[in-house]
Design a protein around this motif. Structure first.
Motif, mmCIF file in Angstrom:
data_model
loop_
_atom_site.group_PDB
_atom_site.id
_atom_site.type_symbol
_atom_site.label_atom_id
_atom_site.label_comp_id
_atom_site.label_asym_id
_atom_site.label_seq_id
_atom_site.Cartn_x
_atom_site.Cartn_y
_atom_site.Cartn_z
ATOM 1 N N UNK A 1 0.831 -1.213 0.000
ATOM 2 C CA UNK A 1 0.000 0.000 0.000
ATOM 3 C C UNK A 1 0.862 1.259 0.000
ATOM 4 N N UNK A 2 2.113 1.141 0.449
ATOM 5 C CA UNK A 2 2.961 2.339 0.470
ATOM 6 C C UNK A 2 3.701 2.547 -0.847
ATOM 7 N N UNK A 3 3.525 1.600 -1.788
ATOM 8 C CA UNK A 3 4.175 1.738 -3.094
ATOM 9 C C UNK A 3 3.241 2.528 -3.995
ATOM 10 N N UNK A 4 3.601 3.769 -4.299
ATOM 11 C CA UNK A 4 2.650 4.558 -5.084
ATOM 12 C C UNK A 4 3.235 5.072 -6.385
ATOM 13 N N UNK A 5 4.079 6.054 -6.286
ATOM 14 C CA UNK A 5 4.427 6.797 -7.498
ATOM 15 C C UNK A 5 5.572 6.201 -8.312
ATOM 16 N N UNK A 6 6.399 5.376 -7.699
ATOM 17 C CA UNK A 6 7.595 4.914 -8.393
ATOM 18 C C UNK A 6 7.253 3.738 -9.332
ATOM 19 N N UNK A 7 7.311 3.964 -10.668
ATOM 20 C CA UNK A 7 6.864 2.920 -11.611
ATOM 21 C C UNK A 7 7.646 1.621 -11.482
ATOM 22 N N UNK A 8 8.955 1.727 -11.169
ATOM 23 C CA UNK A 8 9.748 0.505 -11.046
ATOM 24 C C UNK A 8 9.229 -0.344 -9.881
ATOM 25 N N UNK A 9 8.931 0.329 -8.767
ATOM 26 C CA UNK A 9 8.444 -0.386 -7.595
ATOM 27 C C UNK A 9 7.070 -1.011 -7.864
ATOM 28 N N UNK A 10 6.222 -0.270 -8.583
ATOM 29 C CA UNK A 10 4.887 -0.799 -8.904
ATOM 30 C C UNK A 10 5.031 -2.075 -9.728
ATOM 31 N N UNK A 11 5.879 -2.024 -10.764
ATOM 32 C CA UNK A 11 6.098 -3.197 -11.622
ATOM 33 C C UNK A 11 6.660 -4.351 -10.806
ATOM 34 N N UNK A 12 7.631 -4.022 -9.959
ATOM 35 C CA UNK A 12 8.283 -5.056 -9.167
ATOM 36 C C UNK A 12 7.285 -5.728 -8.216
ATOM 37 N N UNK A 13 6.488 -4.925 -7.514
ATOM 38 C CA UNK A 13 5.542 -5.497 -6.553
ATOM 39 C C UNK A 13 4.463 -6.321 -7.252
ATOM 40 N N UNK A 14 3.982 -5.821 -8.400
ATOM 41 C CA UNK A 14 2.955 -6.557 -9.105
ATOM 42 C C UNK A 14 3.493 -7.921 -9.537
ATOM 43 N N UNK A 15 4.709 -7.903 -10.069
ATOM 44 C CA UNK A 15 5.329 -9.138 -10.533
ATOM 45 C C UNK A 15 5.507 -10.118 -9.373
ATOM 46 N N UNK A 16 5.994 -9.607 -8.257
ATOM 47 C CA UNK A 16 6.273 -10.511 -7.142
ATOM 48 C C UNK A 16 4.993 -11.019 -6.474
ATOM 49 N N UNK A 17 3.956 -10.188 -6.460
ATOM 50 C CA UNK A 17 2.669 -10.660 -5.930
ATOM 51 C C UNK A 17 2.164 -11.829 -6.748
ATOM 52 N N UNK A 18 2.250 -11.664 -8.069
ATOM 53 C CA UNK A 18 1.775 -12.705 -8.973
ATOM 54 C C UNK A 18 2.602 -13.986 -8.795
ATOM 55 N N UNK A 19 3.920 -13.835 -8.747
ATOM 56 C CA UNK A 19 4.788 -15.010 -8.569
ATOM 57 C C UNK A 19 4.494 -15.688 -7.225
ATOM 58 N N UNK A 20 4.292 -14.870 -6.201
ATOM 59 C CA UNK A 20 4.049 -15.407 -4.861
ATOM 60 C C UNK A 20 2.731 -16.156 -4.796
ATOM 61 N N UNK A 21 1.693 -15.585 -5.424
ATOM 62 C CA UNK A 21 0.395 -16.249 -5.411
ATOM 63 C C UNK A 21 0.476 -17.572 -6.166
ATOM 64 N N UNK A 22 1.153 -17.563 -7.304
ATOM 65 C CA UNK A 22 1.253 -18.787 -8.112
ATOM 66 C C UNK A 22 2.043 -19.863 -7.357
ATOM 67 N N UNK A 23 3.060 -19.432 -6.635
ATOM 68 C CA UNK A 23 3.867 -20.394 -5.866
ATOM 69 C C UNK A 23 3.011 -21.041 -4.766
ATOM 70 N N UNK A 24 2.210 -20.218 -4.086
ATOM 71 C CA UNK A 24 1.344 -20.750 -3.023
ATOM 72 C C UNK A 24 0.288 -21.687 -3.611
ATOM 73 N N UNK A 25 -0.253 -21.305 -4.781
ATOM 74 C CA UNK A 25 -1.260 -22.154 -5.426
ATOM 75 C C UNK A 25 -0.654 -23.501 -5.829
ATOM 76 N N UNK A 26 0.513 -23.458 -6.464
ATOM 77 C CA UNK A 26 1.168 -24.691 -6.925
ATOM 78 C C UNK A 26 1.465 -25.635 -5.760
ATOM 79 N N UNK A 27 1.864 -25.048 -4.624
ATOM 80 C CA UNK A 27 2.258 -25.884 -3.485
ATOM 81 C C UNK A 27 1.045 -26.361 -2.679
ATOM 82 N N UNK A 28 -0.125 -25.839 -2.999
ATOM 83 C CA UNK A 28 -1.318 -26.204 -2.220
ATOM 84 C C UNK A 28 -1.241 -25.658 -0.802
ATOM 85 N N UNK A 29 -0.587 -24.530 -0.638
ATOM 86 C CA UNK A 29 -0.341 -23.997 0.714
ATOM 87 C C UNK A 29 -1.619 -23.685 1.464
ATOM 88 N N UNK A 30 -2.608 -23.129 0.761
ATOM 89 C CA UNK A 30 -3.795 -22.685 1.482
ATOM 90 C C UNK A 30 -4.635 -23.870 1.944
#
Ligand SMILES: Nc1ncnc2c1ncn2[C@@H]1O[C@H](COP(=O)(O)OP(=O)(O)OP(=O)(O)O)[C@@H](O)[C@H]1O
Length: 362
Positions: free
Chosen positions: A326-355
């Motif tokens: 939520x604190x990542x706002x104006x910096x485009x690099x940070x926005x891209x980085x966080x979006x990418x890592x959120x997606x990778x993190x969610x996919x990793x949790x899904x693949x592992x059946x973590x939930x």
């Protein structure tokens, strides 16, 4: 930071005196060596710390290092106050002086420490300068698998000497994020996640969004589980905190060094470094190698135990990255980085059946 906007500033007399004293006390300068001048160039303005490259001039050439990296509390008052209240500066200084010498892990050499705030504990570290021949990792690009494996090897070197070590576990200054109640974590997670669902996270696939929704609701329970053997945890072991040199990888940014499940850093490193397809192809082999190396280093652990814990640990990326988004706002690099890592993190949790694992254990 763009190099062309960076200028060097001469250090004032008080800074020169502090540097000279700290380097002398750290046995990094000859006894009675005199520091005649120092020049500071910013190399990184992080969330919580300001980092400078410092060029030094001594009264006798070679009496001390010609260059070093100085990492000190951020000038930004809010971030610095938060970091200080979390013990982040002291923790990093203590890691370098007390724990790094007990491992083979490649971290920058410590030249000295400074108690800048006068709070009775060091808050500033003076480190070996690796800017000349090392390049920082790039979080926006996939890490080549050979490099990732070498970073993972460093993790084994960090973990093995402290494996289930009760004296280390009791060190009061280590960061505790796993296995303890985290006050307000649910509210922080929910607030942070809901503030970006229409922005950073808007175009994430529906199953990834649903996965993050579910994780956010059970993050406190997830952290509390903290299963498996315990050892040191870096807590932010990803490309941005690695320096790549000829034949070596150096781990930096030890402000969150803590104690927790051995699979946490492993899952986080893999999850933030590899694209989904590459991770799927390599994660079992990386895990096998990690356990084999730990065993060679004297650790009593099996691959099947590690696989079991990995199912839990595959949420590490979400655990670390949802609260700060939520604190990542104006910096485009940070926005891209966080979006990418959120997606990778969610996919990793899904693949592992973590939930599903979480649901079945709670
Ligand atoms: N010893 C070093 N040699 C060369 N460069 C370094 C060294 N230490 C840090 N750096 C550079 O400075 C940057 C910032 O350092 P570091 O990651 O430790 O702090 P940060 O991320 O700014 O702070 P925070 O701890 O608040 O996240 C790094 O990304 C790296 O490029």
């Amino acid at each position: 930071m763009k190099r062309d906007t960076v200028t060097a500033t001469p250090a004032d007399a008080a800074t020169i005196e502090r540097l000279e004293t700290a380097l002398g006390a750290g046995h990094s300068a000859a006894p009675a060596a005199g520091l005649t001048a120092a020049e500071l160039t910013p190399v990184g303005v992080g969330a919580m710390a300001d980092t400078f490259k410092v060029r030094l001039q001594w009264d006798h050439p070679g009496a001390g290092p010609a260059c070093l990296i100085l990492k000190q509390p951020a000038v930004d008052g809010t971030a610095a106050t938060t970091a200080a209240s979390l013990g982040a500066y002291e923790r990093e200084a203590r890691f370098y002086s007390e724990l790094a010498p007990r491992t083979q892990v490649r971290a920058p050499r410590l030249y000295g420490v400074i108690d800048r705030a006068g709070a009775g504990a060091p808050d500033t570290v003076l480190l070996e300068d690796l800017t000349a021949r090392h390049r920082p990792g790039d979080q926006l690009r996939e890490m080549p698998i050979e490099e990732l494996d070498r970073a993972r090897h460093q993790l084994a070197l960090l973990q093995a000497p402290f494996w289930e070590n009760s004296a280390t576990a009791e060190l009061p200054w280590l960061h505790r994020r796993l296995g303890v109640p985290i006050p307000g974590i649910l509210e922080r997670m929910e607030r942070s996640w809901h503030s970006v669902t229409d922005t950073i996270a808007a175009d994430l696939p529906a199953d990834e969004r649903k996965c993050i929704d579910r994780f956010v609701g059970s993050a406190a329970d997830w952290a509390q589980l903290n299963p498996g053997p315990q050892t040191l945890v870096h807590h932010d072991l990803r490309a941005d905190n690695l320096l790549f040199g000829e034949g070596e990888i150096v781990l930096i940014d030890w402000q969150t060094i803590g104690w927790g499940s051995a699979m946490f850093d492993f899952a986080y490193l893999i999850g933030t470094s590899l694209e989904v397809g590459t991770r799927r192809r390599h994660e079992a082999e990386l895990l096998r190698r990690h356990v084999a190396e730990l065993q060679e280093l004297g650790v009593d652990w099996t691959e099947s135990e590690a696989q079991d814990i990995y199912r839990w640990a595959a949420c590490a990326v979400l655990m670390m990255l949802v609260p700060p988004i939520s604190s990542v706002k104006s910096n485009p690099r940070m926005v891209t980085m966080f979006r990418r890592m959120l997606s990778l993190g969610a996919r990793q949790a899904l693949d592992a059946g973590s939930l599903d694992l979480l649901d079945s254990r709670l």
